[in-house]
Write an enzyme that holds these catalytic residues in place. Structure first.
Site, mmCIF file in Angstrom:
data_model
loop_
_atom_site.group_PDB
_atom_site.id
_atom_site.type_symbol
_atom_site.label_atom_id
_atom_site.label_comp_id
_atom_site.label_asym_id
_atom_site.label_seq_id
_atom_site.Cartn_x
_atom_site.Cartn_y
_atom_site.Cartn_z
ATOM 1 N N ARG A 102 -25.861 -8.802 -31.018
ATOM 2 C CA ARG A 102 -26.865 -9.121 -31.232
ATOM 3 C C ARG A 102 -27.816 -9.570 -29.673
ATOM 4 O O ARG A 102 -27.770 -10.288 -29.653
ATOM 5 C CB ARG A 102 -27.967 -9.802 -32.481
ATOM 6 C CG ARG A 102 -29.435 -9.377 -32.426
ATOM 7 C CD ARG A 102 -30.312 -9.781 -33.452
ATOM 8 N NE ARG A 102 -30.387 -12.176 -32.677
ATOM 9 C CZ ARG A 102 -31.573 -11.993 -33.706
ATOM 10 N NH1 ARG A 102 -31.635 -11.386 -34.527
ATOM 11 N NH2 ARG A 102 -31.396 -13.105 -33.317
ATOM 12 N N THR A 106 -33.351 -7.349 -27.421
ATOM 13 C CA THR A 106 -33.887 -5.598 -27.793
ATOM 14 C C THR A 106 -33.841 -6.560 -28.973
ATOM 15 O O THR A 106 -34.346 -6.100 -30.043
ATOM 16 C CB THR A 106 -32.841 -4.796 -27.693
ATOM 17 O OG1 THR A 106 -31.510 -5.303 -28.031
ATOM 18 C CG2 THR A 106 -33.314 -4.855 -25.909
ATOM 19 N N ASP A 198 -21.940 -19.389 -42.772
ATOM 20 C CA ASP A 198 -21.633 -18.320 -42.650
ATOM 21 C C ASP A 198 -19.914 -18.600 -42.421
ATOM 22 O O ASP A 198 -18.945 -19.256 -42.642
ATOM 23 C CB ASP A 198 -21.577 -19.418 -40.783
ATOM 24 C CG ASP A 198 -21.428 -18.302 -39.348
ATOM 25 O OD1 ASP A 198 -19.807 -18.042 -39.778
ATOM 26 O OD2 ASP A 198 -22.219 -18.105 -38.871
ATOM 27 N N ASP A 201 -17.653 -19.448 -39.649
ATOM 28 C CA ASP A 201 -17.299 -20.860 -39.487
ATOM 29 C C ASP A 201 -16.671 -21.375 -40.425
ATOM 30 O O ASP A 201 -15.334 -22.373 -40.281
ATOM 31 C CB ASP A 201 -18.796 -20.990 -39.343
ATOM 32 C CG ASP A 201 -19.678 -21.046 -37.645
ATOM 33 O OD1 ASP A 201 -18.908 -20.821 -36.581
ATOM 34 O OD2 ASP A 201 -20.422 -21.162 -38.074
#
Length: 207
Positions: A102, A106, A198, A201
């Site tokens: 990401r 933006t 996650d 992870d």
């Protein structure tokens, strides 16, 4: 295309082990491999076939073989965890990779890495990622892979949130979406609830 939820007893059993916060990395990885194999079996059971002439020890016959090459594309990095299980079921599959991150300004997912085998346009492309949360990265990955010529695409995820499913269905109605399970929602941090944390992870033992 409609979204498919597999609802498989063994997948649900193994996914419960993965969801447990006390499950160690090696056990998490082992169960991910096993779920990937089960999902690969389900995802490929209706792939197109063509006739193939062979000779058995008894007589000639017309058998079947896959009509198209299969290309697996994990979305980096957690998607890598699904590749081994899929490849055990489909050893002839070729592997591509795509990384999405990401943009902090933006907030739009951008490609930072991509490497694909030749023949995307004539192959069945199976994109794999354990989690479908907001759907932004997966949608952007599909868009980028389409831009390289792919036409027959499936997106396979372990756990999805309704928000992510909606994004994929709206952005890519021509892409088949297959989930092991559909969870309740996203929380305020964008994590799937109840989810499994996650996945990258937990898979790689990072914080």
């Amino acid at each position: 295309m409609a979204t498919t939820i597999l609802n498989h007893a063994l997948i649900d059993h193994k996914l419960t082990i993965m969801r447990d916060k006390d499950t160690k990395t090696i056990v998490f990885k082992d169960n991910l491999d096993e779920i990937a194999m089960l999902m690969a079996y389900e995802v490929t059971k209706e792939l197109p076939l063509v006739d193939k002439e062979i000779v058995t020890p008894i007589c000639p016959m017309i058998g079947k073989e896959l009509k198209k090459q299969i290309i697996l594309v994990p979305i980096l990095r957690a998607g890598i965890g699904l590749v081994d299980g899929f490849r055990r079921i489909i050893p002839t599959a070729k592997i591509g990779h795509i990384g999405m991150a990401r943009n902090e300004e933006t907030l739009i997912p951008e490609e930072y890495y991509a490497k694909f085998p030749s023949g995307l346009e004539d192959s069945i492309v199976i994109i794999v990622d354990p989690m479908l949360a907001t759907g932004g990265s997966a949608s952007a990955a599909i868009t980028n892979i389409k831009a390289r010529g792919a036409k027959d695409i499936r997106l396979v995820c372990l756990v999805g949130a309704p928000e992510g499913v909606k994004v994929i269905e709206e952005d890519h109605p021509d892409v088949e979406l297959i989930l092991a399970t559909l969870d309740e929602k996203l929380n305020e941090k964008g994590y799937i609830v109840p989810g499994l944390g996650d996945a990258g992870d937990r898979l790689f033992g990072t914080d």
